[in-house]
Motif scaffolding. Structure first.
Motif, PDB file in Angstrom:
ATOM      1  N   SER A   1      70.164  57.741  27.384  1.00 56.30           N
ATOM      2  CA  SER A   1      71.107  56.612  27.502  1.00 56.30           C
ATOM      3  C   SER A   1      71.859  56.478  26.182  1.00 56.30           C
ATOM      4  O   SER A   1      71.644  55.548  25.403  1.00 56.30           O
ATOM      5  CB  SER A   1      70.352  55.316  27.811  1.00 56.30           C
ATOM      6  OG  SER A   1      69.524  55.464  28.934  1.00 56.30           O
ATOM      7  N   ALA A   2      72.738  57.414  25.960  1.00 55.66           N
ATOM      8  CA  ALA A   2      73.448  57.442  24.673  1.00 55.66           C
ATOM      9  C   ALA A   2      74.313  56.218  24.464  1.00 55.66           C
ATOM     10  O   ALA A   2      74.687  55.888  23.338  1.00 55.66           O
ATOM     11  CB  ALA A   2      74.289  58.708  24.585  1.00 55.66           C
ATOM     12  N   ALA A   3      74.642  55.496  25.511  1.00 56.37           N
ATOM     13  CA  ALA A   3      75.518  54.323  25.395  1.00 56.37           C
ATOM     14  C   ALA A   3      74.891  53.250  24.518  1.00 56.37           C
ATOM     15  O   ALA A   3      75.589  52.452  23.894  1.00 56.37           O
ATOM     16  CB  ALA A   3      75.809  53.744  26.780  1.00 56.37           C
ATOM     17  N   PHE A   4      73.565  53.228  24.434  1.00 54.42           N
ATOM     18  CA  PHE A   4      72.905  52.197  23.622  1.00 54.42           C
ATOM     19  C   PHE A   4      73.172  52.394  22.138  1.00 54.42           C
ATOM     20  O   PHE A   4      72.964  51.477  21.341  1.00 54.42           O
ATOM     21  CB  PHE A   4      71.384  52.205  23.881  1.00 54.42           C
ATOM     22  CG  PHE A   4      70.995  51.436  25.109  1.00 54.42           C
ATOM     23  CD1 PHE A   4      70.694  52.103  26.283  1.00 54.42           C
ATOM     24  CD2 PHE A   4      70.940  50.050  25.098  1.00 54.42           C
ATOM     25  CE1 PHE A   4      70.336  51.403  27.422  1.00 54.42           C
ATOM     26  CE2 PHE A   4      70.589  49.340  26.232  1.00 54.42           C
ATOM     27  CZ  PHE A   4      70.285  50.011  27.405  1.00 54.42           C
TER      28      PHE A   4
ATOM     29  N   PHE B   1      68.141  53.431  18.780  1.00 57.98           N
ATOM     30  CA  PHE B   1      67.732  54.791  19.135  1.00 57.98           C
ATOM     31  C   PHE B   1      66.637  54.772  20.195  1.00 57.98           C
ATOM     32  O   PHE B   1      66.585  55.645  21.066  1.00 57.98           O
ATOM     33  CB  PHE B   1      67.261  55.552  17.893  1.00 57.98           C
ATOM     34  CG  PHE B   1      68.392  56.199  17.130  1.00 57.98           C
ATOM     35  CD1 PHE B   1      68.858  55.638  15.948  1.00 57.98           C
ATOM     36  CD2 PHE B   1      69.005  57.337  17.605  1.00 57.98           C
ATOM     37  CE1 PHE B   1      69.917  56.201  15.264  1.00 57.98           C
ATOM     38  CE2 PHE B   1      70.056  57.917  16.931  1.00 57.98           C
ATOM     39  CZ  PHE B   1      70.527  57.354  15.753  1.00 57.98           C
ATOM     40  N   ALA B   2      65.752  53.795  20.136  1.00 59.05           N
ATOM     41  CA  ALA B   2      64.679  53.706  21.131  1.00 59.05           C
ATOM     42  C   ALA B   2      65.271  53.454  22.514  1.00 59.05           C
ATOM     43  O   ALA B   2      64.862  54.070  23.504  1.00 59.05           O
ATOM     44  CB  ALA B   2      63.715  52.595  20.745  1.00 59.05           C
ATOM     45  N   PHE B   3      66.236  52.544  22.603  1.00 55.44           N
ATOM     46  CA  PHE B   3      66.871  52.256  23.903  1.00 55.44           C
ATOM     47  C   PHE B   3      67.678  53.447  24.401  1.00 55.44           C
ATOM     48  O   PHE B   3      67.847  53.634  25.600  1.00 55.44           O
ATOM     49  CB  PHE B   3      67.766  51.026  23.778  1.00 55.44           C
ATOM     50  CG  PHE B   3      67.024  49.735  23.927  1.00 55.44           C
ATOM     51  CD1 PHE B   3      66.843  48.892  22.833  1.00 55.44           C
ATOM     52  CD2 PHE B   3      66.481  49.353  25.153  1.00 55.44           C
ATOM     53  CE1 PHE B   3      66.151  47.701  22.969  1.00 55.44           C
ATOM     54  CE2 PHE B   3      65.773  48.162  25.281  1.00 55.44           C
ATOM     55  CZ  PHE B   3      65.613  47.334  24.187  1.00 55.44           C
ATOM     56  N   ALA B   4      68.189  54.323  23.493  1.00 50.44           N
ATOM     57  CA  ALA B   4      68.965  55.497  23.894  1.00 50.44           C
ATOM     58  C   ALA B   4      68.074  56.579  24.486  1.00 50.44           C
ATOM     59  O   ALA B   4      68.565  57.557  25.034  1.00 50.44           O
ATOM     60  CB  ALA B   4      69.724  56.035  22.679  1.00 50.44           C
ATOM     61  N   GLN B   5      66.712  56.420  24.419  1.00 47.58           N
ATOM     62  CA  GLN B   5      65.738  57.337  25.020  1.00 47.58           C
ATOM     63  C   GLN B   5      65.969  58.784  24.600  1.00 47.58           C
ATOM     64  O   GLN B   5      66.395  59.626  25.398  1.00 47.58           O
ATOM     65  CB  GLN B   5      65.775  57.245  26.550  1.00 47.58           C
ATOM     66  CG  GLN B   5      65.387  55.883  27.059  1.00 47.58           C
ATOM     67  CD  GLN B   5      65.351  55.812  28.569  1.00 47.58           C
ATOM     68  OE1 GLN B   5      65.093  56.818  29.231  1.00 47.58           O
ATOM     69  NE2 GLN B   5      65.594  54.647  29.113  1.00 47.58           N
ATOM     70  N   PRO B   6      65.687  59.086  23.361  1.00 39.89           N
ATOM     71  CA  PRO B   6      65.846  60.488  22.924  1.00 39.89           C
ATOM     72  C   PRO B   6      64.751  61.360  23.540  1.00 39.89           C
ATOM     73  O   PRO B   6      63.613  60.921  23.735  1.00 39.89           O
ATOM     74  CB  PRO B   6      65.709  60.375  21.413  1.00 39.89           C
ATOM     75  CG  PRO B   6      64.905  59.137  21.191  1.00 39.89           C
ATOM     76  CD  PRO B   6      65.202  58.208  22.331  1.00 39.89           C
ATOM     77  N   ILE B   7      65.109  62.614  23.872  1.00 40.30           N
ATOM     78  CA  ILE B   7      64.155  63.596  24.391  1.00 40.30           C
ATOM     79  C   ILE B   7      64.088  64.739  23.404  1.00 40.30           C
ATOM     80  O   ILE B   7      65.083  65.397  23.111  1.00 40.30           O
ATOM     81  CB  ILE B   7      64.575  64.125  25.763  1.00 40.30           C
ATOM     82  CG1 ILE B   7      64.609  62.975  26.777  1.00 40.30           C
ATOM     83  CG2 ILE B   7      63.623  65.221  26.228  1.00 40.30           C
ATOM     84  CD1 ILE B   7      65.129  63.403  28.134  1.00 40.30           C
ATOM     85  N   LEU B   8      62.880  64.996  22.944  1.00 38.43           N
ATOM     86  CA  LEU B   8      62.704  66.084  21.979  1.00 38.43           C
ATOM     87  C   LEU B   8      62.384  67.371  22.725  1.00 38.43           C
ATOM     88  O   LEU B   8      61.669  67.356  23.726  1.00 38.43           O
ATOM     89  CB  LEU B   8      61.565  65.741  21.022  1.00 38.43           C
ATOM     90  CG  LEU B   8      61.796  64.496  20.170  1.00 38.43           C
ATOM     91  CD1 LEU B   8      60.568  64.191  19.338  1.00 38.43           C
ATOM     92  CD2 LEU B   8      62.994  64.696  19.256  1.00 38.43           C
ATOM     93  N   GLU B   9      62.879  68.526  22.255  1.00 37.51           N
ATOM     94  CA  GLU B   9      62.601  69.831  22.867  1.00 37.51           C
ATOM     95  C   GLU B   9      61.162  70.242  22.573  1.00 37.51           C
ATOM     96  O   GLU B   9      60.709  70.112  21.456  1.00 37.51           O
ATOM     97  CB  GLU B   9      63.557  70.877  22.307  1.00 37.51           C
ATOM     98  CG  GLU B   9      64.983  70.687  22.774  1.00 37.51           C
ATOM     99  CD  GLU B   9      65.905  71.687  22.122  1.00 37.51           C
ATOM    100  OE1 GLU B   9      67.094  71.638  22.404  1.00 37.51           O
ATOM    101  OE2 GLU B   9      65.422  72.512  21.344  1.00 37.51           O
ATOM    102  N   LEU B  10      60.442  70.774  23.681  1.00 36.54           N
ATOM    103  CA  LEU B  10      59.072  71.239  23.471  1.00 36.54           C
ATOM    104  C   LEU B  10      59.081  72.659  22.946  1.00 36.54           C
ATOM    105  O   LEU B  10      60.035  73.417  23.156  1.00 36.54           O
ATOM    106  CB  LEU B  10      58.304  71.214  24.795  1.00 36.54           C
ATOM    107  CG  LEU B  10      58.166  69.838  25.427  1.00 36.54           C
ATOM    108  CD1 LEU B  10      57.541  69.924  26.794  1.00 36.54           C
ATOM    109  CD2 LEU B  10      57.334  68.948  24.515  1.00 36.54           C
ATOM    110  N   ALA B  11      57.983  73.140  22.355  1.00 34.00           N
ATOM    111  CA  ALA B  11      57.863  74.510  21.828  1.00 34.00           C
ATOM    112  C   ALA B  11      57.802  75.514  22.980  1.00 34.00           C
ATOM    113  O   ALA B  11      57.090  75.320  23.952  1.00 34.00           O
ATOM    114  CB  ALA B  11      56.583  74.611  20.991  1.00 34.00           C
TER     115      ALA B  11
END
Lengths: 148, 312
Positions: A5-8, A71-81
């Protein structure tokens, strides 16, 4: 990193609010009453800048908390190994989910439904490109994965 | 009551400072404060007949309106039909007028400093001590409390009952408003017909030249002047860790000041102001006394007695 949710992130605009409030409080501080200013002389250097420095840590903490919330509301997703291996494959795997329950014994246009499903599954496996992978999952009252 | 370290004032005698302003503030009545200060001060001083210690009869003088009727010799009146007042060794026949500044600067918020009392309270205690001492010496004593106007005015009297009302008046004084020196001193000047000792108690946040204009008129009429300059220890050394905005307690003026200026230039200006007031007073034949509000009152009263010794 992806943001669901990059809008946040637009909330970062409100970082200006604590900054403005701190500048406001610096000018609005209550004067201390002294007996008489008869023998006092005004300070030549502006004093409000020095007063702001007193609240610098509090301002930094407030800005940090607001940034973290955005940033928490924008729900970042980290790439897994290892996830890069998936994207490198050009041909997707085929997973065939086959219903093997008793209802598949009903007759369609002269053939049982299960026989038709088997033919379709064989066709899907036969048409796999070189290097492609397939798996069959049978589903009735149990779910079973069948791989070669 | 606390006891401070012993201090020697006169050769061969030991004087113990018993009276601290903060302890006096706990006493129930102003008259008790006055008695504590005066009696505590007189202990250890040389017994001098000029200060009314002795009640030995000295002479008669003609009765004047305002004299205490208790000292009329009725036997002499019965024989001669004339009223005479008994005078004792120790009577100085002096008229004392107390001028007390009750402007807002005498009790601003954020004061007094620890270990001190407010300037108005210190002035009140000292005034009460002077009233008590004057009554003891059968001197007439009056009071003028002023700020930007005239608050309380009581003409000098020796009558004991009237003198006791001065304690009540002093007790009721509150600090407020600005300061109008001209109005206050002209009020006194127009009403004192007899040569008097004027004791002016204030923090004197005013130009010495402005003060000189009105004080000179009083000195020219033969009055003796004693200026008691009362300051809080926090006013002599203003300690600020950072720059601050200050507001004047009387005028409401606001000023931004820096700690560097307060640490270096302000003490010099205060010192120069004190010197100017001292020079002004001495130039008029008067006496100047600077006291801090954490200073024991017996020390202040001793300063007053030394002045009286030179102006009986």
């Amino acid at each position: 990193m992806l943001l669901v949710s990059a809008a946040f992130l637009a909330g970062l605009i409100f970082l200006g609010v604590p900054w403005w409030l701190h500048r406001l409080s610096a000018h609005a501080s209550e004067p201390r009453t002294f007996s008489s200013l008869f023998l006092m002389r005004p300070s030549e250097a502006p004093v409000h800048m020095r007063r702001k420095l007193q609240h610098l840590w509090l301002l930094a903490l407030r800005l940090l908390l607001l940034s973290v919330a955005c940033f928490a509301f924008a729900q970042p997703i980290l790439e897994l190994a290892g996830s890069a291996d998936i994207e490198a494959t050009s041909e997707p795997d085929r997973v065939i989910v086959l219903d093997t329950s008793l209802s598949m014994n009903r007759s369609g246009s002269g053939e049982r439904a299960f026989s038709e499903a088997q033919q379709i599954a064989r066709e899907l496996v036969r048409t796999l490109p070189p290097g492609g992978r397939a798996a069959v999952v049978t589903v009735d009252n149990r779910i079973e994965l069948n791989t070669p | 009551m606390t006891t401070t370290p012993v201090h020697t004032l006169a050769p061969g005698r030991v004087h113990q400072r018993l009276i601290e302003p903060t302890v006096l503030a706990q006493l129930a009545t102003l008259e008790l404060v006055a008695r504590s200060v005066v009696e505590g001060t007189l202990v250890g001083l040389h017994r001098s007949p000029t200060f009314g210690f002795s009640q030995e009869f000295a002479e008669y003088r003609t009765y004047m309106p305002g004299d205490d009727l208790r000292y009329i010799d009725w036997n002499v009146y019965a024989r001669t039909d004339k009223t005479y007042i008994k005078r004792f060794f120790g009577d100085t026949n002096c008229q004392l007028m107390l001028l007390l500044d009750t402007s807002a600067s005498m009790d601003p918020p954020e004061f007094p400093s620890p270990g001190a009392v407010s300037k108005i309270d210190y002035a009140r205690f000292f005034s009460a001590a002077l009233v008590y001492l004057a009554a003891r010496q059968h001197d007439a004593v009056g009071l003028l409390a002023f700020n930007e106007g005239i608050g309380v005015y009581r003409r000098p009297v020796t009558k004991a009952a009237t003198v006791r009302t001065l304690y009540h008046e002093l007790d009721g004084l509150r600090s407020a408003g600005g300061t109008d020196w001209q109005k206050a001193l002209e009020h006194v000047q127009g009403r004192l017909r007899k040569k008097s000792l004027l004791v002016v108690i204030s923090d004197f946040y005013t130009e010495p030249d402005d003060l000189a204009q009105v004080l000179l008129g009083l000195a020219a009429r033969g009055h003796d002047l004693l200026l008691v300059h009362v300051l809080d220890p926090g006013e002599r050394q203003v300690q600020l860790k950072t720059a601050a905005t200050l507001r004047d307690a009387e005028t409401g003026e606001v000023m931004e000041v820096s700690p560097d200026e307060l640490a270096t230039d302000y003490p010099d200006r205060l010192r120069n102001h004190v010197e100017a007031l001292k020079k002004l007073t001495i130039g008029m034949g008067g006496h100047y006394l600077q006291v801090d509000t954490d200073q024991p009152l017996d020390r202040t009263l001793s300063g007053y007695l030394r002045f009286r010794a030179r102006h009986p």
